[in-house]
Enzyme design. Structure first.
Site: not given
Ligand code: 17E
Ligand code: FE2
Length: 421
Positions: A62, A64, A159, A217, A220, A316
């Site tokens: 995981h 980005h 996002q 996701h 969170e 992350d």
């Protein structure tokens, strides 16, 4: 290539391991006088591991990669919250000249850091609500270019939401059409609970249509009322998609009461879904609105693991609007993870490397032939400057050798201090 005199994680004794044509060809008990076989020719390389541990590579489940190394542009995240991270990224997207080559260069720099630290498989989110799609193009190109060196899987990550955007569904479809591997989502960030539910149905419809994995996701947020995980798990269970579904972050589970969790765990287990947690990022981003006692903002890593479910740890971020630190080293992520999850008893520590290796391989649905130190499988391995899980975590042992498909992708000399007494 031959690695002599190594431990193999999970096995007793010492071994000599040979690979040729990108595969493991021989794994035998170590013999003091073992020689490189004649037929390996002049180019055979031999390494004396001196009893150090060989294991399958680390897996980053995981990250980005489209956002890495952007911290401070146009400004730092001053509150340290997830939501300021998202709004800062929005500013980045709208004020910076985005170019495919520049995104690839940043992502490649992050991959180099990860390679140095023994990572060979990476699953990355890519923001598909950045409507120029430069990030999607960059990561799809990089995925092809890196094949055989580091294997990358891409996730279409909305996002700014799917249902809460007028064209959110179209953006997701376009991204999947461009070859992305997994369907992402962000139900806790949709405008309403109803939108969140609708997004989960859409995500699984898309996953079925494109025969893709789901990696969402999910919850969170430090809101114990954020309960999209039960919907994600139930949908995966209904559609038989559990082994191809990852629930990422699930921070709200750290705020659920035990009675609800004990009911939830039955569903989670039956659904077969997998979990991801990013301890440094979540301890940094969550608990920000609490005073004291302050919540840790992490999912129940230990309890899920002890209940027999699969949890993998990831980074992350590497220096982005959400998290200013990170050097591509999963051993750091693991060190924080075992502390915050209180997995520091001997039993947990003695196989803690599972959390950044085999568990990640399961989340990524890697093929059996790609992962594991066995004759006939792809020669993917790392050699650590330590002898077992506890020692490797304690000393944050460097990765001395990282070999993918039989080729060295990173090498490092052990560092030894000279102390005066
Ligand atoms: N976006 C998001 O929604 N959550 C995160 N942890 C990151 C990006 C890094
Ligand atoms: Fe994330």
């Amino acid at each position: 290539m031959r690695i002599k005199n190594c431990r193999i994680r999970g096995r007793e004794g010492l071994y000599d391991v040979a690979c040729a044509d990108g595969k493991f060809t021989e794994i035998v008990q170590h013999k003091e006088d073992s020689k490189v076989a004649d037929d390996e020719g002049l180019n055979a390389e031999e390494f004396d591991a001196k009893g150090r541990m060989m294991m399958p590579p680390f897996v980053e489940p995981h990250i980005h990669l489209d956002c890495v190394l952007t911290a401070g542009i146009p400004h730092y995240n001053m509150s340290g919250t997830l939501f300021e991270g998202i709004s800062t990224w929005d500013e980045y997207k709208t004020t910076q000249p985005l170019a495919v080559s520049e995104i690839k260069e940043r992502a490649r720099a992050a991959l180099r850091l990860m390679a140095e630290h023994g990572v060979q498989f990476v699953r990355t989110h890519v923001d598909v609500t950045e409507t120029s799609f430069k990030g999607v193009c960059a990561l799809e190109e990089l995925k092809e270019e890196m094949k055989g060196i580091i294997e990358i899987q891409t996730i279409a990550f909305p996002q700014n939401g799917i249902i809460s955007l007028k064209n959110g569904r179209e953006l997701m479809i376009r991204a999947m059409d461009m070859g992305m591997d997994c369907v992402g989502g962000i139900p806790h960030y949709e405008y309403t609970r109803e939108y969140g539910l609708e997004s989960i149905k859409f995500i699984f419809d898309l996953a079925e249509k494109y025969d893709a994995c789901v990696d969402v996701h999910c919850d969170e947020i430090d809101d114990g009322q954020s309960r999209f995980l039960e919907v994600l798990a139930t949908t995966a269970w209904e559609r038989g998609w559990g082994e191809r579904t990852v629930a990422a972050h699930t921070c709200a589970m750290g705020s659920y009461n035990d009675a609800y969790c004990s009911k939830l765990f039955r569903l989670l287990k039956d659904s077969g879904i997998r979990f991801n947690s990013c301890p440094p990022a979540s301890t940094h981003l969550q608990g920000r609105i609490d005073t004291f006692p302050k919540r840790r903002g992490l999912t129940r890593i230990k309890e899920l693991t002890h209940a027999g479910m699969n949890v993998a740890l990831g980074q992350d971020s590497i220096s982005d609007p959400w998290y200013p630190l990170g050097v591509g080293n999963l051993l750091r992520v693991l060190e924080m993870g075992v502390h915050v999850a209180q997995m520091t008893g001997y039993e947990d520590l003695s196989h803690c490397l599972d959390l950044i290796s085999t568990n990640g391989a399961r989340n990524l649905c890697l093929k059996d032939s790609e992962y594991g130190i066995e004759t006939g499988k792809d020669a993917n391995f790392i050699l650590l400057d330590g002898k077992d899980d506890l020692e490797v975590l304690r000393f944050q042992s460097p990765v001395l050798l990282s070999v993918h498909n039989g080729k060295i992708i990173s090498r490092k000399e052990p560092v030894r201090a000279e102390v005066s007494f």
